[in-house]
Design a protein around this motif. Structure first.
Motif, PDB file in Angstrom:
ATOM      1  N   LEU A  11     -10.224 -28.533   9.283  1.00  0.00           N
ATOM      2  CA  LEU A  11     -10.144 -27.466   8.285  1.00  0.00           C
ATOM      3  C   LEU A  11      -9.056 -26.451   8.618  1.00  0.00           C
ATOM      4  N   ALA A  12      -9.000 -26.068   9.883  1.00  0.00           N
ATOM      5  CA  ALA A  12      -8.080 -24.998  10.287  1.00  0.00           C
ATOM      6  C   ALA A  12      -6.657 -25.500  10.524  1.00  0.00           C
ATOM      7  N   GLY A  13      -6.533 -26.747  10.986  1.00  0.00           N
ATOM      8  CA  GLY A  13      -5.214 -27.285  11.280  1.00  0.00           C
ATOM      9  C   GLY A  13      -4.609 -26.758  12.566  1.00  0.00           C
ATOM     10  N   ASP A  14      -5.372 -26.010  13.332  1.00  0.00           N
ATOM     11  CA  ASP A  14      -4.868 -25.411  14.572  1.00  0.00           C
ATOM     12  C   ASP A  14      -5.994 -25.405  15.597  1.00  0.00           C
ATOM     13  N   ARG A  15      -5.711 -25.911  16.791  1.00  0.00           N
ATOM     14  CA  ARG A  15      -6.733 -26.042  17.828  1.00  0.00           C
ATOM     15  C   ARG A  15      -7.320 -24.692  18.230  1.00  0.00           C
ATOM     16  N   MET A  16      -6.465 -23.693  18.429  1.00  0.00           N
ATOM     17  CA  MET A  16      -6.947 -22.383  18.875  1.00  0.00           C
ATOM     18  C   MET A  16      -7.823 -21.722  17.802  1.00  0.00           C
TER      19      MET A  16
ATOM     20  N   THR B  31       1.594 -37.448  10.575  1.00  0.00           N
ATOM     21  CA  THR B  31       1.764 -38.664   9.805  1.00  0.00           C
ATOM     22  C   THR B  31       1.729 -38.393   8.312  1.00  0.00           C
ATOM     23  N   PRO B  32       2.199 -39.350   7.544  1.00  0.00           N
ATOM     24  CA  PRO B  32       2.102 -39.214   6.092  1.00  0.00           C
ATOM     25  C   PRO B  32       0.655 -39.087   5.611  1.00  0.00           C
ATOM     26  N   VAL B  33      -0.286 -39.730   6.295  1.00  0.00           N
ATOM     27  CA  VAL B  33      -1.695 -39.626   5.912  1.00  0.00           C
ATOM     28  C   VAL B  33      -2.164 -38.181   6.047  1.00  0.00           C
ATOM     29  N   ALA B  34      -1.884 -37.568   7.194  1.00  0.00           N
ATOM     30  CA  ALA B  34      -2.290 -36.180   7.411  1.00  0.00           C
ATOM     31  C   ALA B  34      -1.626 -35.256   6.398  1.00  0.00           C
ATOM     32  N   ALA B  35      -0.362 -35.505   6.099  1.00  0.00           N
ATOM     33  CA  ALA B  35       0.344 -34.675   5.118  1.00  0.00           C
ATOM     34  C   ALA B  35      -0.292 -34.830   3.740  1.00  0.00           C
ATOM     35  N   ALA B  36      -0.659 -36.054   3.387  1.00  0.00           N
ATOM     36  CA  ALA B  36      -1.302 -36.285   2.083  1.00  0.00           C
ATOM     37  C   ALA B  36      -2.659 -35.591   2.022  1.00  0.00           C
ATOM     38  N   ILE B  37      -3.407 -35.640   3.103  1.00  0.00           N
ATOM     39  CA  ILE B  37      -4.713 -34.970   3.144  1.00  0.00           C
ATOM     40  C   ILE B  37      -4.538 -33.457   3.035  1.00  0.00           C
ATOM     41  N   ASP B  38      -3.535 -32.930   3.710  1.00  0.00           N
ATOM     42  CA  ASP B  38      -3.291 -31.489   3.662  1.00  0.00           C
ATOM     43  C   ASP B  38      -2.944 -31.002   2.259  1.00  0.00           C
ATOM     44  N   ARG B  39      -2.399 -31.889   1.416  1.00  0.00           N
ATOM     45  CA  ARG B  39      -2.039 -31.508   0.044  1.00  0.00           C
ATOM     46  C   ARG B  39      -3.220 -31.615  -0.924  1.00  0.00           C
ATOM     47  N   LEU B  40      -4.342 -32.167  -0.467  1.00  0.00           N
ATOM     48  CA  LEU B  40      -5.519 -32.285  -1.327  1.00  0.00           C
ATOM     49  C   LEU B  40      -6.104 -30.908  -1.628  1.00  0.00           C
ATOM     50  N   PRO B  41      -6.810 -30.772  -2.756  1.00  0.00           N
ATOM     51  CA  PRO B  41      -7.543 -29.521  -3.006  1.00  0.00           C
ATOM     52  C   PRO B  41      -8.605 -29.311  -1.923  1.00  0.00           C
ATOM     53  N   GLU B  42      -8.959 -28.072  -1.707  1.00  0.00           N
ATOM     54  CA  GLU B  42      -9.899 -27.722  -0.633  1.00  0.00           C
ATOM     55  C   GLU B  42     -11.208 -28.497  -0.720  1.00  0.00           C
ATOM     56  N   HIS B  43     -11.760 -28.658  -1.915  1.00  0.00           N
ATOM     57  CA  HIS B  43     -13.045 -29.352  -2.039  1.00  0.00           C
ATOM     58  C   HIS B  43     -12.933 -30.821  -1.656  1.00  0.00           C
TER      59      HIS B  43
ATOM     60  N   ILE C 194     -13.520 -35.006   2.971  1.00  0.00           N
ATOM     61  CA  ILE C 194     -12.825 -35.882   3.922  1.00  0.00           C
ATOM     62  C   ILE C 194     -13.178 -35.484   5.353  1.00  0.00           C
ATOM     63  N   ALA C 195     -13.123 -34.193   5.654  1.00  0.00           N
ATOM     64  CA  ALA C 195     -13.401 -33.728   7.025  1.00  0.00           C
ATOM     65  C   ALA C 195     -14.842 -34.007   7.427  1.00  0.00           C
ATOM     66  N   LEU C 196     -15.788 -33.773   6.537  1.00  0.00           N
ATOM     67  CA  LEU C 196     -17.194 -33.988   6.885  1.00  0.00           C
ATOM     68  C   LEU C 196     -17.536 -35.476   7.024  1.00  0.00           C
ATOM     69  N   VAL C 197     -16.929 -36.317   6.196  1.00  0.00           N
ATOM     70  CA  VAL C 197     -17.233 -37.751   6.243  1.00  0.00           C
ATOM     71  C   VAL C 197     -16.480 -38.437   7.385  1.00  0.00           C
ATOM     72  N   PHE C 198     -15.161 -38.239   7.443  1.00  0.00           N
ATOM     73  CA  PHE C 198     -14.360 -39.014   8.382  1.00  0.00           C
ATOM     74  C   PHE C 198     -14.166 -38.350   9.735  1.00  0.00           C
TER      75      PHE C 198
ATOM     76  N   VAL D 276     -25.241 -35.739  -4.161  1.00  0.00           N
ATOM     77  CA  VAL D 276     -24.601 -36.863  -3.469  1.00  0.00           C
ATOM     78  C   VAL D 276     -23.577 -37.530  -4.379  1.00  0.00           C
ATOM     79  N   GLY D 277     -23.893 -37.628  -5.672  1.00  0.00           N
ATOM     80  CA  GLY D 277     -22.948 -38.224  -6.611  1.00  0.00           C
ATOM     81  C   GLY D 277     -21.622 -37.474  -6.647  1.00  0.00           C
ATOM     82  N   THR D 278     -21.667 -36.167  -6.525  1.00  0.00           N
ATOM     83  CA  THR D 278     -20.446 -35.357  -6.502  1.00  0.00           C
ATOM     84  C   THR D 278     -19.669 -35.618  -5.213  1.00  0.00           C
ATOM     85  N   VAL D 279     -20.378 -35.781  -4.098  1.00  0.00           N
ATOM     86  CA  VAL D 279     -19.712 -36.127  -2.838  1.00  0.00           C
ATOM     87  C   VAL D 279     -18.983 -37.457  -2.996  1.00  0.00           C
ATOM     88  N   LYS D 280     -19.666 -38.439  -3.559  1.00  0.00           N
ATOM     89  CA  LYS D 280     -19.062 -39.768  -3.759  1.00  0.00           C
ATOM     90  C   LYS D 280     -17.833 -39.665  -4.657  1.00  0.00           C
TER      91      LYS D 280
END
Length: 183
Positions: free
Chosen positions: A39-44, A120-132, A137-141, A158-162
């Motif tokens: 969520l934060a994108g920064d370890r500290m 990576t391109p995957v991380a960049a694509a995830i970072d461009r997703l809307p917050e919701h 993604i963060a909670l599942v993966f 649950v349907g909304t999560v899916k």
């Protein structure tokens, strides 16, 4: 842990048992940290939010009513702390709260994979997703929570999560496919 074990830890924390907080921290800190780091994108910042989370647990353990699993309650607390911190509404540091020393959060296999994907391109694509979508993604993966637990943490069906997971995956796949198309 035996059934009721986490609930018993929360009752002990509510009674002022710092050792119980340390045990709860030891059990959940790696999962919470991985989620917060995503969520934060920064370890500290993630470490600070994790400490804010444990302080909030220390203060509000008595409010736990058992309507949710302790793990999903913890992720809900962590999520609220992250959103408060990331929106610039962090609470001031309390003076003299006797919390146990925090353990070293050396990178585990999940965090190493996430950190490796950081540029990576995957991380960049995830970072461009809307917050919701990023939350799901963060909670599942990252945190590895089952869909029902994700729904509980986010307060949605649950349907909304899916649906959010489906759309997030599709958006990441589309972004990656668009990068592969030769110009």
């Amino acid at each position: 842990m035996e059934p009721g074990g986490d609930e018993a830890l929360l009752r002990s924390i509510a009674a002022g048992d710092a050792g119980a907080l340390g045990r709860l921290y030891a059990q959940y800190s790696h999962m919470l940290f991985g989620y917060l780091h995503r969520l934060a994108g920064d370890r500290m910042v993630a470490e600070e939010i994790l400490q804010d989370t444990m302080l909030a647990v220390w203060r509000s353990a008595g409010a736990f009513q058992g309507r949710a699993k302790v793990s999903t309650w913890l992720f809900g607390v962590a999520r609220r702390q992250a959103h408060n911190r990331l929106r610039g509404r962090s609470a001031p540091e309390p003076a003299g709260v006797g919390l146990p020393e925090r353990a070293d959060l050396s990178a585990g296999p999940e965090e190493l994979a996430i950190l490796a994907a950081g540029g990576t391109p995957v991380a960049a694509a995830i970072d461009r997703l809307p917050e919701h979508h990023r939350d799901v993604i963060a909670l599942v993966f990252v945190a590895g929570l089952p869909l029902a637990d994700v729904a509980e943490v986010l307060g949605i069906p649950v349907g909304t999560v899916k649906s959010r997971l489906y759309h997030a995956r599709a958006a990441v796949a589309a972004a990656l496919t668009a990068q592969e198309v030769p110009k």
